[in-house]
Design an enzyme around this catalytic site. Structure first.
Site, PDB file in Angstrom:
ATOM      1  N   HIS A  28       1.234  -0.505   0.312  1.00 45.51           N
ATOM      2  CA  HIS A  28      -0.234   0.239   0.179  1.00 45.51           C
ATOM      3  C   HIS A  28       0.803   1.359  -0.209  1.00 45.51           C
ATOM      4  O   HIS A  28       0.669   2.168   0.296  1.00 45.51           O
ATOM      5  CB  HIS A  28      -0.788   0.182   0.857  1.00 45.51           C
ATOM      6  CG  HIS A  28      -2.855  -0.550   1.151  1.00 45.51           C
ATOM      7  ND1 HIS A  28      -3.445  -0.290   0.227  1.00 45.51           N
ATOM      8  CD2 HIS A  28      -2.386  -2.471   0.672  1.00 45.51           C
ATOM      9  CE1 HIS A  28      -3.957  -2.096   0.416  1.00 45.51           C
ATOM     10  NE2 HIS A  28      -3.634  -2.875   0.682  1.00 45.51           N
ATOM     11  N   ALA A 117      -6.179 -15.075  -5.307  1.00 48.84           N
ATOM     12  CA  ALA A 117      -4.990 -15.528  -3.908  1.00 48.84           C
ATOM     13  C   ALA A 117      -4.194 -13.705  -4.160  1.00 48.84           C
ATOM     14  O   ALA A 117      -3.149 -14.349  -3.086  1.00 48.84           O
ATOM     15  CB  ALA A 117      -4.494 -16.273  -4.577  1.00 48.84           C
ATOM     16  N   SER A 120      -1.954 -11.397  -8.357  1.00 48.30           N
ATOM     17  CA  SER A 120      -1.909 -10.194  -9.579  1.00 48.30           C
ATOM     18  C   SER A 120      -2.137 -11.631 -11.062  1.00 48.30           C
ATOM     19  O   SER A 120      -1.467 -10.789 -11.869  1.00 48.30           O
ATOM     20  CB  SER A 120      -0.743  -9.795  -9.774  1.00 48.30           C
ATOM     21  OG  SER A 120      -0.650  -8.409  -8.171  1.00 48.30           O
ATOM     22  N   SER A 121      -3.454 -11.792 -10.912  1.00 49.75           N
ATOM     23  CA  SER A 121      -3.798 -12.167 -12.099  1.00 49.75           C
ATOM     24  C   SER A 121      -4.221 -11.347 -13.245  1.00 49.75           C
ATOM     25  O   SER A 121      -3.841 -12.162 -13.980  1.00 49.75           O
ATOM     26  CB  SER A 121      -4.734 -13.415 -11.336  1.00 49.75           C
ATOM     27  OG  SER A 121      -5.355 -13.770 -10.978  1.00 49.75           O
ATOM     28  N   GLU A 154      -7.067  -1.424 -15.680  1.00 43.68           N
ATOM     29  CA  GLU A 154      -7.481  -1.662 -13.921  1.00 43.68           C
ATOM     30  C   GLU A 154      -8.370  -0.989 -13.657  1.00 43.68           C
ATOM     31  O   GLU A 154      -8.920  -1.152 -13.028  1.00 43.68           O
ATOM     32  CB  GLU A 154      -6.533  -1.917 -13.707  1.00 43.68           C
ATOM     33  CG  GLU A 154      -6.782  -2.659 -12.573  1.00 43.68           C
ATOM     34  CD  GLU A 154      -6.596  -4.395 -12.001  1.00 43.68           C
ATOM     35  OE1 GLU A 154      -6.211  -4.616 -12.582  1.00 43.68           O
ATOM     36  OE2 GLU A 154      -7.527  -4.387 -11.916  1.00 43.68           O
ATOM     37  N   ASP A 166       1.611  -3.800 -10.056  1.00 44.01           N
ATOM     38  CA  ASP A 166       1.470  -5.316  -9.785  1.00 44.01           C
ATOM     39  C   ASP A 166       2.087  -5.244 -11.409  1.00 44.01           C
ATOM     40  O   ASP A 166       2.132  -5.852 -12.479  1.00 44.01           O
ATOM     41  CB  ASP A 166      -0.417  -5.793  -9.780  1.00 44.01           C
ATOM     42  CG  ASP A 166      -0.394  -5.576  -8.499  1.00 44.01           C
ATOM     43  OD1 ASP A 166       0.563  -5.700  -7.653  1.00 44.01           O
ATOM     44  OD2 ASP A 166      -1.132  -6.036  -8.397  1.00 44.01           O
ATOM     45  N   TYR A 218      -9.746  -1.598   0.449  1.00 49.78           N
ATOM     46  CA  TYR A 218      -8.861  -0.850  -0.773  1.00 49.78           C
ATOM     47  C   TYR A 218      -8.927   1.147  -0.693  1.00 49.78           C
ATOM     48  O   TYR A 218      -8.044   1.265  -0.398  1.00 49.78           O
ATOM     49  CB  TYR A 218      -8.747  -1.790  -1.924  1.00 49.78           C
ATOM     50  CG  TYR A 218      -7.022  -0.926  -2.898  1.00 49.78           C
ATOM     51  CD1 TYR A 218      -6.793  -2.098  -2.252  1.00 49.78           C
ATOM     52  CD2 TYR A 218      -7.485  -0.127  -4.219  1.00 49.78           C
ATOM     53  CE1 TYR A 218      -4.906  -1.724  -3.477  1.00 49.78           C
ATOM     54  CE2 TYR A 218      -6.220  -0.076  -3.899  1.00 49.78           C
ATOM     55  CZ  TYR A 218      -5.597  -0.815  -3.511  1.00 49.78           C
ATOM     56  OH  TYR A 218      -4.014  -0.273  -4.511  1.00 49.78           O
TER      57      TYR A 218
HETATM   58  C1  GAF Z   1      -3.074  -4.574  -5.061  1.00 42.44           C
HETATM   59  C2  GAF Z   1      -2.695  -3.773  -5.810  1.00 42.44           C
HETATM   60  F1  GAF Z   1      -3.065  -4.282  -7.491  1.00 42.44           F
HETATM   61  C3  GAF Z   1      -1.528  -2.765  -5.848  1.00 42.44           C
HETATM   62  O1  GAF Z   1      -1.963  -1.259  -6.790  1.00 42.44           O
HETATM   63  C4  GAF Z   1      -0.735  -2.893  -4.747  1.00 42.44           C
HETATM   64  O2  GAF Z   1      -1.445  -1.322  -4.190  1.00 42.44           O
HETATM   65  C5  GAF Z   1      -1.086  -3.878  -3.078  1.00 42.44           C
HETATM   66  O3  GAF Z   1      -2.522  -4.003  -3.732  1.00 42.44           O
HETATM   67  C6  GAF Z   1      -0.723  -3.505  -1.930  1.00 42.44           C
HETATM   68  O4  GAF Z   1       0.761  -3.632  -2.222  1.00 42.44           O
HETATM   69  O5  GAF Z   1      -1.919  -5.555  -5.299  1.00 42.44           O
END
Ligand code: GAF
Length: 373
Positions: A28, A117, A120-121, A154, A166, A218
């Protein structure tokens, strides 16, 4: 006969792949102009595609889905495509918005990045499509440029308000390297990370606790960080100083900001130790401190991840932390190479005691970023 030929009754023009990621540390911090340190996994999303010259529709199929999804590359816009295919359509849209050519395609999605999971799929799918489109249209495949387009898909097409870590990890990943990213300058430095040479391994424990980025939590954390920065009078928490943060009177904002400020420091400390060629065991306590900060200050852990991290540590891990956006997903543990099974089994036993679904553990190896497959 290839899977593509079976699906579309024709030969593909090529195949491209992009990896999922785990984040070693720096959670984050990416949308706070801070530092992150992910690695690309050896689990990848594969996109096989062929241009459709005379039709005016793109057809997307996935080995995980029964039905194809179709849209017109020339007109597709946010809101037109939802679900898994939005990650494909979103990249097509982002390319078009950037003034790049967008041919219609027949496109097959396959791969072994676990979905949902926290690995980052979605970014891996976006980046595989981005590199495919760049290659098929002979336009710039510069990794940071493609990562930006994938992130735009995204954020603005799918509607998940993520930072850019990601996509940058999927584009810049390299074998045996961590991707040290300054998210403000977008500068990348590849840091050697050869755990096997030190008889170590990075164990990934998929807790199976569902993880969602499009839900509200988030976004709430993002807003808290922006509010804290505003109260502190700084453009982003990157510029915030700990002593000023400690004086914030709103307890929630103080905790959120404290996580980001201390997490940035931990990333820099890990990078410094690894750059100096120190024994990677020395980064263990920083990983654990990151977990505690996510649990106590950022409030994004859940019982499944806390139990996995605590059990891994009790079973001898040098450090353990949740990785990714939070509220579920995966825990990583730095363990002796000979201990991976034992630590995985200890976590499985702790889950069984609580009547939870068994976790799935595997070893992460820093692997290549997006490219032709
Ligand atoms: C997710 C988000 F997609 C990333 O950009 C990042 O903020 C992460 O959470 C937390 O570190 O993967």
């Amino acid at each position: 006969m290839t899977d593509f030929t079976r699906a579309f009754g024709r030969e593909p023009d090529g195949a491209w792949a992009a990896p999922g990621r785990v984040n070693l540390i720096g959670e984050h911090t990416d949308y706070n102009d801070g530092f992150v340190l992910p690695l690309a996994l050896d689990r990848r999303t594969l996109v096989t595609a062929a241009r459709v010259d005379r039709a005016s529709r793109t057809t997307v199929r996935s080995s995980r889905e029964a039905d194809p999804v179709t849209f017109a590359a020339a007109t597709v816009s946010p809101g037109d495509v939802e679900g898994w295919a939005a990650y494909v359509a979103g990249v097509v849209w982002a390319f078009r918005e950037a003034g790049r050519p967008v041919p219609d395609l027949d496109l097959l999605v396959q791969g072994d990045v676990p979905v949902g999971a926290g690995l980052s799929s979605s970014a891996s799918l976006e980046c595989a499509v981005a590199i495919a489109l760049a290659d098929l249209t002979d336009t710039s495949a510069e990794p940071t440029v493609l990562a930006r387009l994938a992130r735009r898909a995204e954020n603005e097409f799918v509607g998940a308000p993520t930072g850019g870590m990601d996509q940058m990890a999927a584009m810049h990943g390299a074998p045996g390297r961590l991707v040290f990213l300054d998210t403000r300058s977008e500068q990348v430095e590849l840091i050697p990370f050869d755990l096997a040479a030190h008889d170590l391994a990075l164990l990934v424990i998929d807790t199976k606790a569902p993880h969602q980025l499009v839900d509200g939590q988030y976004g709430e954390r993002r807003r808290d960080c922006a509010d804290a920065a505003a109260l502190l009078g700084v453009p982003s928490l990157r510029e915030a100083r700990l002593h000023a943060v400690e004086e914030l009177t709103d307890e929630r904002l103080r905790r959120r900001a404290r996580h980001v400020v201390t997490e940035n420091d931990r990333v820099l400390e890990v990078v410094e130790r690894l750059r100096a060629g120190k024994d990677p065991r020395a980064i263990g306590p920083l990983l654990t401190a990151s977990h505690e900060s996510m649990r106590d200050d950022f409030a994004i852990t859940v019982p499944h991840v806390d139990v996995a991290a605590e059990t891994a540590l009790a079973a001898g891990a040098h450090g353990a932390r949740m990785t990714g956006g939070g509220f579920g997903g995966c825990v990583i543990a730095l363990v002796e190479a000979g201990d991976t099974e034992r630590v995985g089994e200890a976590v499985a036993a702790a889950y069984a005691e609580r009547g939870w679904e068994p976790p799935v553990a595997f070893t992460a190896v820093a692997s290549a970023g997006a490219g032709r497959a």
